[in-house]
Design a protein around this motif. Structure first.
Motif, mmCIF file in Angstrom:
data_model
loop_
_atom_site.group_PDB
_atom_site.id
_atom_site.type_symbol
_atom_site.label_atom_id
_atom_site.label_comp_id
_atom_site.label_asym_id
_atom_site.label_seq_id
_atom_site.Cartn_x
_atom_site.Cartn_y
_atom_site.Cartn_z
ATOM 1 N N PRO A 126 43.351 45.052 15.165
ATOM 2 C CA PRO A 126 42.570 46.235 14.806
ATOM 3 C C PRO A 126 43.086 47.550 15.389
ATOM 4 O O PRO A 126 43.123 48.556 14.665
ATOM 5 C CB PRO A 126 41.160 45.895 15.306
ATOM 6 C CG PRO A 126 41.097 44.408 15.199
ATOM 7 C CD PRO A 126 42.474 43.942 15.606
ATOM 8 N N PRO A 127 43.503 47.613 16.659
ATOM 9 C CA PRO A 127 44.003 48.902 17.155
ATOM 10 C C PRO A 127 45.232 49.394 16.384
ATOM 11 O O PRO A 127 45.363 50.587 16.108
ATOM 12 C CB PRO A 127 44.348 48.607 18.624
ATOM 13 C CG PRO A 127 43.506 47.442 18.990
ATOM 14 C CD PRO A 127 43.435 46.600 17.745
ATOM 15 N N THR A 143 35.993 55.199 16.868
ATOM 16 C CA THR A 143 36.057 53.847 17.438
ATOM 17 C C THR A 143 36.458 53.921 18.901
ATOM 18 O O THR A 143 37.322 54.718 19.280
ATOM 19 C CB THR A 143 37.078 52.987 16.664
ATOM 20 O OG1 THR A 143 36.718 52.953 15.277
ATOM 21 C CG2 THR A 143 37.120 51.567 17.200
ATOM 22 N N ILE A 145 37.598 51.264 22.122
ATOM 23 C CA ILE A 145 37.907 49.934 22.650
ATOM 24 C C ILE A 145 37.945 50.058 24.168
ATOM 25 O O ILE A 145 38.701 50.877 24.710
ATOM 26 C CB ILE A 145 39.243 49.415 22.098
ATOM 27 C CG1 ILE A 145 39.134 49.212 20.583
ATOM 28 C CG2 ILE A 145 39.634 48.102 22.784
ATOM 29 C CD1 ILE A 145 40.435 48.841 19.916
ATOM 30 N N TYR A 166 28.980 46.958 16.713
ATOM 31 C CA TYR A 166 29.810 46.162 17.615
ATOM 32 C C TYR A 166 30.541 45.132 16.772
ATOM 33 O O TYR A 166 29.924 44.367 16.038
ATOM 34 C CB TYR A 166 28.979 45.451 18.682
ATOM 35 C CG TYR A 166 29.848 44.539 19.531
ATOM 36 C CD1 TYR A 166 30.649 45.075 20.514
ATOM 37 C CD2 TYR A 166 29.903 43.164 19.288
ATOM 38 C CE1 TYR A 166 31.489 44.263 21.263
ATOM 39 C CE2 TYR A 166 30.735 42.346 20.026
ATOM 40 C CZ TYR A 166 31.524 42.901 21.019
ATOM 41 O OH TYR A 166 32.366 42.110 21.747
ATOM 42 N N LYS A 167 31.868 45.123 16.885
ATOM 43 C CA LYS A 167 32.683 44.242 16.056
ATOM 44 C C LYS A 167 33.705 43.546 16.929
ATOM 45 O O LYS A 167 34.383 44.181 17.755
ATOM 46 C CB LYS A 167 33.402 45.055 14.974
ATOM 47 C CG LYS A 167 32.466 45.816 14.047
ATOM 48 C CD LYS A 167 33.226 46.668 13.068
ATOM 49 C CE LYS A 167 34.102 45.807 12.191
ATOM 50 N NZ LYS A 167 34.854 46.610 11.204
ATOM 51 N N LEU A 169 37.136 42.002 18.024
ATOM 52 C CA LEU A 169 38.513 42.365 17.713
ATOM 53 C C LEU A 169 39.237 41.226 17.010
ATOM 54 O O LEU A 169 40.172 41.444 16.240
ATOM 55 C CB LEU A 169 39.251 42.756 18.998
ATOM 56 C CG LEU A 169 38.808 44.097 19.580
ATOM 57 C CD1 LEU A 169 39.141 44.179 21.056
ATOM 58 C CD2 LEU A 169 39.453 45.240 18.825
ATOM 59 N N HIS A 203 36.245 45.173 24.250
ATOM 60 C CA HIS A 203 35.190 45.236 23.234
ATOM 61 C C HIS A 203 35.446 46.434 22.327
ATOM 62 O O HIS A 203 35.949 47.462 22.769
ATOM 63 C CB HIS A 203 33.813 45.383 23.884
ATOM 64 C CG HIS A 203 33.432 44.235 24.759
ATOM 65 N ND1 HIS A 203 32.734 43.141 24.293
ATOM 66 C CD2 HIS A 203 33.663 43.987 26.075
ATOM 67 C CE1 HIS A 203 32.537 42.278 25.275
ATOM 68 N NE2 HIS A 203 33.090 42.769 26.373
ATOM 69 N N GLN A 204 35.058 46.282 21.067
ATOM 70 C CA GLN A 204 35.214 47.357 20.084
ATOM 71 C C GLN A 204 33.851 47.870 19.639
ATOM 72 O O GLN A 204 33.022 47.110 19.145
ATOM 73 C CB GLN A 204 35.997 46.856 18.865
ATOM 74 C CG GLN A 204 36.153 47.920 17.776
ATOM 75 C CD GLN A 204 36.998 47.434 16.620
ATOM 76 O OE1 GLN A 204 38.047 47.982 16.329
ATOM 77 N NE2 GLN A 204 36.543 46.391 15.937
ATOM 78 N N GLN A 206 32.093 50.927 17.258
ATOM 79 C CA GLN A 206 32.484 51.781 16.146
ATOM 80 C C GLN A 206 31.284 52.566 15.637
ATOM 81 O O GLN A 206 30.157 52.054 15.616
ATOM 82 C CB GLN A 206 33.060 50.913 15.022
ATOM 83 C CG GLN A 206 33.980 51.631 14.063
ATOM 84 C CD GLN A 206 34.807 50.631 13.262
ATOM 85 O OE1 GLN A 206 34.266 49.866 12.469
ATOM 86 N NE2 GLN A 206 36.118 50.618 13.462
#
Length: 320
Positions: A126-127, A143, A145, A166-167, A169, A203-204, A206
């Motif tokens: 994702p990043p 976003t 992280i 909250y998603k 990664l 943690h991600q 968004q």
């Protein structure tokens, strides 16, 4: 010339493509790397007189020469299955050797892949995906992280409505009952719900986009296929994967700006196939939230057949 399909025995998505290739009388060799080394043999050589690997894969029922593979469809291959009598230490070594030897021979094939696993691995982070998408002109939600709870709370507090998505990664998490992976759905989070356990991993968080609907956009080569996804339940509004039965699909056109950005992204990553998820707000702004270079596509009825044909076209026309 044969199309090599790397996937597990039960894969309805791969079945669609294999059936289409069979209807065109295109030879297919379906292989699950899990069969190596216990139920499959490989022998290949290289040297001054032959600058590419020459050899064959022998399965229980058929074989294929490496030089006869015209293209590879990389779907969902399993991991190598080793002899049960091996010690844990020997099994770890043998697993690494199998990946380097068997996997390396396949990765060295001088033919087109849909997609090469090394390209998949990079695009699936994702990043990397979000940064690349932004550089390609696609809009992404704000976003963060982090593994710092204070930073996470401050980020969410500054968002509209003080709420974030909250998603994970990654895509799966070990089950509480066994080792089988389970999906982690997107959830809403507020500052007071963020505690110091955030410190334990990345943690991600968004920005929460108030969507009118979502769009699943699938790129196959230079072709784009898109459908609106309208959620019919609270669970699906948080994450459409949580309640497929409530979803309504509607094929849609891709705005020119979005199409340009998607083509630039696939070129940057070197992908022949990718599934992308967008949130579309009431003003018609498309926000990219997910890039999945090996994503599903058969669940959208109106797009199943055209995407199947497009994938078969890529694999059939490819030449080493």
């Amino acid at each position: 010339m044969t199309v090599l399909v790397l996937t597990r025995p039960m894969d309805a998505t791969a079945d669609l493509v294999i059936a289409e290739l069979a209807a065109r009388s295109v030879p297919v060799f379906r292989l699950d790397p899990r069969d190596f080394p216990e139920a499959m043999t490989v022998t290949a050589g290289i040297g001054p007189e032959r600058p590419t690997w020459r050899g064959a894969l022998w399965g229980q029922h058929r074989d294929v020469a490496l030089s006869d593979i015209r293209s590879v469809y990389y779907r969902r291959p399993g991991t190598h299955r080793l002899h049960p009598d091996m010690s844990d230490q020997d099994a770890r070594w043998a697993q690494a050797e199998a990946r380097a030897g068997f996997g390396g021979l396949l990765y060295a094939l001088p033919c087109p892949w849909v997609n090469h696993p090394h390209r998949n691995a990079r695009a699936a982070l994702p990043p990397v995906a979000l940064a690349t998408a932004a550089r390609c002109g696609l809009s992404v939600p704000r976003t963060l992280i982090t593994n710092d709870a204070t930073e996470a709370r401050e980020f969410v507090s500054a968002l509209p409505g003080e709420v974030a998505a909250y998603k994970a990664l990654g895509t799966t998490h070990p089950s509480d009952h066994d080792d089988r992976p389970q999906a982690l759905w997107t959830s809403q989070v507020r500052p007071a719900e963020i505690d110091e356990s955030v410190r334990r991993t990345a943690h991600q968080f968004q920005e929460w986009v108030n969507k009118a609907y979502e769009v699943r956009l699938t790129a196959v080569g230079h072709s784009l296929f898109a459908a609106e996804i309208h959620a019919g339940s609270d669970a699906a509004r948080l994450d459409f994967r949580a309640d497929y039965d409530s979803l309504v699909y509607k094929p849609c056109q891709v705005p020119e700006r979005i199409g340009r950005g998607v083509h630039m992204l696939t070129f940057t990553f070197g992908l022949q196939y990718v599934a992308m998820d967008f949130l579309v707000d009431s003003e018609g702004t498309w926000y990219l939230i997910d890039v999945n270079p090996n994503g599903q596509w058969g669940f959208i009825p109106d797009l199943r057949e055209p995407i199947t044909r497009a994938l078969a076209d890529l694999l059939e026309r490819a030449r080493p």
